[in-house]
Design an enzyme around this catalytic site. Structure first.
Site, PDB file in Angstrom:
ATOM      1  CB  CYS A  82      35.706 129.388  51.547  1.00 13.07           C
ATOM      2  SG  CYS A  82      36.520 128.192  50.494  1.00 13.07           S
ATOM      3  CG  HIS A 173      34.697 121.895  59.289  1.00 12.91           C
ATOM      4  ND1 HIS A 173      34.905 121.576  57.972  1.00 12.91           N
ATOM      5  CD2 HIS A 173      34.744 123.248  59.358  1.00 12.91           C
ATOM      6  CE1 HIS A 173      35.094 122.678  57.271  1.00 12.91           C
ATOM      7  NE2 HIS A 173      34.997 123.717  58.091  1.00 12.91           N
ATOM      8  CD  GLU A 222      34.272 122.195  50.040  1.00 10.51           C
ATOM      9  OE1 GLU A 222      33.462 123.109  49.781  1.00 10.51           O
ATOM     10  OE2 GLU A 222      35.432 122.177  49.645  1.00 10.51           O
ATOM     11  CB  CYS A 231      38.082 121.340  52.758  1.00 10.51           C
ATOM     12  SG  CYS A 231      37.021 122.220  53.869  1.00 10.51           S
ATOM     13  N   GLY A 234      38.301 122.953  56.617  1.00  5.53           N
ATOM     14  CA  GLY A 234      38.256 121.548  57.050  1.00  5.53           C
ATOM     15  C   GLY A 234      39.614 121.077  57.544  1.00  5.53           C
TER      16      GLY A 234
HETATM   17  C1  ZDR Z   1      35.716 123.786  52.593  1.00  5.34           C
HETATM   18  C2  ZDR Z   1      35.976 125.089  51.960  1.00  5.34           C
HETATM   19  N1  ZDR Z   1      36.154 124.877  50.554  1.00  5.34           N
HETATM   20  C3  ZDR Z   1      37.267 125.678  52.514  1.00  5.34           C
HETATM   21  O1  ZDR Z   1      38.308 125.657  51.833  1.00  5.34           O
HETATM   22  O2  ZDR Z   1      37.269 126.104  53.661  1.00  5.34           O
HETATM   23  C4  ZDR Z   1      34.825 125.976  52.311  1.00  5.34           C
HETATM   24  C5  ZDR Z   1      33.661 125.963  51.375  1.00  5.34           C
HETATM   25  C6  ZDR Z   1      32.381 126.159  52.118  1.00  5.34           C
HETATM   26  C7  ZDR Z   1      31.778 124.869  52.533  1.00  5.34           C
HETATM   27  N2  ZDR Z   1      31.267 124.122  51.408  1.00  5.34           N
HETATM   28  C8  ZDR Z   1      30.638 125.184  53.512  1.00  5.34           C
HETATM   29  O3  ZDR Z   1      30.949 125.490  54.672  1.00  5.34           O
HETATM   30  O4  ZDR Z   1      29.444 125.138  53.137  1.00  5.34           O
END
Ligand code: ZDR
Length: 296
Positions: A82, A173, A222, A231, A234
């Protein structure tokens, strides 16, 4: 041996946020937890019955790096990485004297990630993270189908066709370029792509509008969390997807609902992400929790 037990668990936590993507951090070096982190995340992240957050972040010792981070989604699943959380994590471990360096090697399920604190007169002003190399082969996303990169490929979702570009930053992603991201029906389409059978581990879903060769606007759905304000992984995947589709240069500002990240895909094939990490509050949670007690 594991047995089902119900017990009251009390934990000190800190709430932090990066661009409104908010996290509960627990220092598992100090705190004793049951170890059923998925259940703990479901309880703590709940915005009505818990503390409320987009994820639970655990600070753990590492055998291979300076420190280890684990992250859990509000639905209890464990993503590999994350981006927004690791900036908060880096600031926390530095300012709480857990790690006394400004360049920190962090073990994650996505491999070694290296955040660097950007300081101004002893104060952390932002965090620049070496997010490692993007993974582009379809099998590494992971995504069903023949090997090769997935660049503006047609994906049929509930009768509609989408041109998708897929990038793994450790976590999956799926990026689609659109004309009007603000008006886009993200909450209708996002979960359909997240759960599309072509993604065996599901996927995070990004919709991106190109503003110029160095600026884009992105909204995210997400995996395991729904629409969030930002994100980090992302935004990195989006920067890579923009270059692969020849829509921007290698350095872009990504405008997210919660603020901006600067993303750079450099010549050494690493992606760097720079953005803020802020404290919100600290507290002590006490709740009855169903968990599997692991007796060592
Ligand atoms: C998108 C995210 N909050 C970030 O900042 O990179 C990551 C969270 C994890 C995401 N929901 C997943 O890969 O399941």
């Amino acid at each position: 041996m594991a047995t089902d037990v119900k017990g009251v668990e009390e934990l000190d936590f800190v709430k932090m946020q990066g661009l409104g993507n908010d996290f509960i951090l627990i220092d598992c070096i100090q705190e004793n937890t049951s170890g059923d982190y998925g259940e703990l995340s479901r309880r703590l992240c709940d915005r009505h019955f818990g503390v409320g957050a987009d994820g639970l972040v655990l600070i753990l010792p590492s055998q291979t790096a300076d420190i280890r981070m684990r992250i859990f989604n509000p639905d209890g699943s464990e993503p590999e990485m994350c981006g927004n959380a690791i900036r908060c994590f880096a600031r926390y471990v530095y300012e709480n004297n857990i790690i006394n360096k400004t360049v920190i090697r962090v073990e994650t399920l996505a491999g070694l990630i290296v955040p660097e604190l950007v300081m101004d007169g002893g104060r952390v002003v932002s965090v620049r993270v070496d997010m490692g190399e993007p993974r582009l082969d379809r099998s590494l996303i992971p995504m069903e189908g023949p090997s090769g990169r997935v660049i503006n490929e047609s994906l049929s979702v509930a009768g509609e066709d989408f041109g998708v570009t897929c990038v793994s930053m450790g976590n999956p992603h799926c990026i689609t370029f659109v004309q009007d991201v603000e008006g886009y029906p993200l909450t209708r389409i996002g979960p359909k792509i997240e759960n599309h059978p072509v993604f065996p581990r599901k996927t995070n879903v990004e919709f991106v509008q190109i503003l110029s060769r160095n600026e884009v606007r992105m909204r995210v759905w997400e995996r395991g969390a729904g629409e969030t304000l930002a994100c980090g992984t992302g935004a990195c995947a989006t920067g890579v997807a923009c270059v692969l589709n020849n829509l921007t240069g290698r350095k872009v500002t990504v405008h997210l609902s919660g603020g901006d990240l600067i993303i750079e895909w450099t010549g050494d094939n690493h992606v760097y992400m720079t953005g803020p990490a802020e404290y919100v509050f600290s507290g002590r949670w006490a709740g009855e929790i169903d968990h599997k007690e692991v007796i060592k």
